[in-house]
Design an enzyme around this catalytic site. Structure first.
Site, PDB file in Angstrom:
ATOM      1  N   GLU A 248      -7.353  -5.887   2.251  1.00 39.43           N
ATOM      2  CA  GLU A 248      -6.798  -5.032   1.189  1.00 39.43           C
ATOM      3  C   GLU A 248      -5.657  -4.247   1.822  1.00 39.43           C
ATOM      4  OE1 GLU A 248      -7.668  -5.352  -1.771  1.00 39.43           O
ATOM      5  OE2 GLU A 248      -9.648  -6.257  -1.703  1.00 39.43           O
ATOM      6  N   GLU A 383       7.029   0.381   1.600  1.00 39.05           N
ATOM      7  CA  GLU A 383       5.940   1.303   1.284  1.00 39.05           C
ATOM      8  C   GLU A 383       6.120   2.601   2.067  1.00 39.05           C
ATOM      9  OE1 GLU A 383       1.913   0.610   2.770  1.00 39.05           O
ATOM     10  OE2 GLU A 383       1.119   1.155   0.804  1.00 39.05           O
TER      11      GLU A 383
END
Ligand code: NAD
Length: 482
Positions: A248, A383
């Site tokens: 994840e 990000e």
């Protein structure tokens, strides 16, 4: 100075090398505890304990396993306030958020998987009148769970609970940046009567003990949540060893607001999606696309709302915006303000570090809104994982889909519109694992969770996690005397 300990074979123990790492309080910038700097020797002890515990845990009746996990859930709930304070102190998040979200979810994780495992079943297949197939789902053995710092106990337990519920023994490593509640969980597990060796928690650096867990030949699976680059490094080691892998990873999620949305709900939702937990949630909507005809009004109202988020003491119940997690992370966020400026971005609010009274050395950053950037510039592609949101106008569905899908990530998207056929077109078109329509961060534990593209591999949540931590075996019986 408080010294955290590893939890190995049912006991709290010091690292064998007696070395420790400083643990900082992000609100003050002061070291407040020491974390074991564990190495291979500690891991060997943990794996040995887990191996020894495995057969007995695997063969413990499901109901008994579940009851122990339910006791852990009860104890987490009983300690809600002290765990929430600990999480806030360690991570910098507002204590109100830890009380409302992080700690209750940690208890729910144990409760959900303790009971889900009771309802799990396997399949039978009648091939013809002589042949019957049935499947068994068996635990893998010793598995590794590695988690990040942004939702410390929430994500740590989301991995551990399904692994334990399905009969595995676990070696778990919390982030070295936020290890405190994992340490407190060790104490809770002892109190709950979890048998020795079933769960082992080793603290330390990702590049040291984390990498050792990934490479250990007796650890059969790695469930990892963290950055995309770390995920790639882990896959490089674990894949050739044929370990099961659940990754994840990072996100750079769009919030898309059409003019036909419920304006007030979209406004509140966009602020929440961008800035909850100081923007440090992988699911945060940091790229906000607004239909052109409402852009100017939305911009003005959005900035006004964001200015109501005031960085202040995380421990105060009225605080709605805490500290960012570390000095390094603060510096990374600030560097992106400079990048945005160099890319032509206009800072509409925030953009700088701030020093709330009494917290002059803490890592506080003003929630920041930037406009005027191209969809494909670095600020809009990389990000940042901090309180920086960009806003951009769009005119058509095709145009906003192009912008939204332009990044390497694909974790979540949030869509605001009252037009149902648009909901279906857009939801299909968005390259992400989750699409929230007229909402954000509603997470039913039964639903699958995970990303596409560089946001990861595999699905967690619900029965997906129980399946990940088990291997399905097909048993085929041929019977001549039917
Ligand atoms: P990180 O990748 O630096 O660290 C995550 C964990 O991995 C830590 O426990 C760390 O010690 C460990 N680690 C680091 N290097 C390792 C290695 N070589 N081998 C094994 N373990 C290693 O991530 P972070 O900075 O702690 O967390 C932020 C990142 O996590 C962001 O990218 C965010 O998007 C992502 N994240 C993703 C999700 C999701 O569900 N997809 C949820 C939360 C956070």
């Amino acid at each position: 100075m408080l010294k955290l300990q590893n939890y190995i074979n049912g006991k709290l123990v010091a690292p064998q090398n007696k070395q420790y790492i400083d643990n900082y309080n992000p609100a003050t910038g002061a070291v407040y505890s020491l974390i074991p700097k564990s190495n291979k020797k500690d891991l060997e002890k943990a794996v040995e304990a887990a191996e020894n515990a495995f057969l007995s845990w695997k063969n413990t009746p499901q109901e008994d396993r579940s009851n122990i996990l339910l006791r852990i859930a009860d104890l987490i709930e009983k300690d809600l306030h002290s765990l929430a304070s600990a999480e806030s102190f360690d991570n910098g998040k507002p204590v109100s958020l830890a009380t409302k979200m992080d700690i209750p979810r940690a208890a729910q994780n144990f409760r959900f998987y303790a009971t889900a495992a009771l309802h799990n079943h396997t399949n039978t297949y009648q091939t013809d009148e002589n042949i019957l197939n049935y499947t068994l789902r068996e635990p893998l053995g010793v598995v590794g769970c590695i988690s990040p710092w942004n939702l410390p106990l929430y994500l740590f337990t989301w991995k551990i609970a399904p692994a334990l519920a399905s009969g595995n023994c676990v070696i778990a490593k919390p982030s070295e940046i936020t290890p405190y509640t994992a340490f407190l969980l060790s104490k809770i597990c002892i109190k709950a009567g979890l048998p020795a060796g079933v769960l082992n928690i080793v603290h330390g650096l990702g590049s040291e003990i984390g990498a050792e867990i990934v490479a250990h030949p007796q650890i059969k699976a790695i469930s990892f949540t963290g950055g995309t680059q770390t995920g790639a490094n882990i896959a490089r080691v674990a894949a050739p060893m044929f370990k099961k892998l659940s990754l994840e990873l990072g996100g750079k999620n769009p919030t898309i607001i059409f003019a036909d949305a419920d304006y007030q709900k979209a406004l509140t939702g966009a602020v929440k999606a961008a800035f909850t937990n100081q923007g440090q949630i992988c699911l945060c909507g940091s790229r906000i696309f607004i239909e052109k005809i409402i852009y100017e009004k939305f911009k003005k109202d959005f900035v006004e709302e964001v200015k109501k988020l005031i960085p202040a003491s995380p421990a105060s119940v009225n605080t709605n915006f805490g500290a960012v997690v570390s000095k390094e992370h603060l510096e990374k966020i600030i560097s992106y303000v400079e990048i945005a400026k160099s890319e032509g971005g206009k800072i509409l609010c925030g953009g700088t570090q701030t020093h709330p009274k009494g917290f002059e050395n803490g890592y506080f950053f003003q929630p920041t809104v930037i406009e005027g950037l191209a969809y494909d510039c670095r600020t809009n592609q990389e990000e940042i994982f901090g309180a920086i949101a960009t806003i951009q106008p769009f005119e058509t569905e095709e145009e906003v889909l192009k912008y939204a899908n332009s990044v390497r990530y694909g974790l979540s998207a949030s869509l605001w519109t009252e037009n149902n056929s648009r909901v279906q077109r857009m939801s299909k078109g968005l390259a992400s694992g989750i699409v929230w329509v007229n909402c954000w961060l509603i997470r039913d534990l039964r639903t699958p969770f995970g990303g596409v593209k560089d946001s990861g591999m595999g699905r967690e949540g619900g029965f997906e996690a129980l399946n990940f931590f088990t291997e399905e075996k097909n048993i085929c019986i041929y019977s001549t005397n039917v």
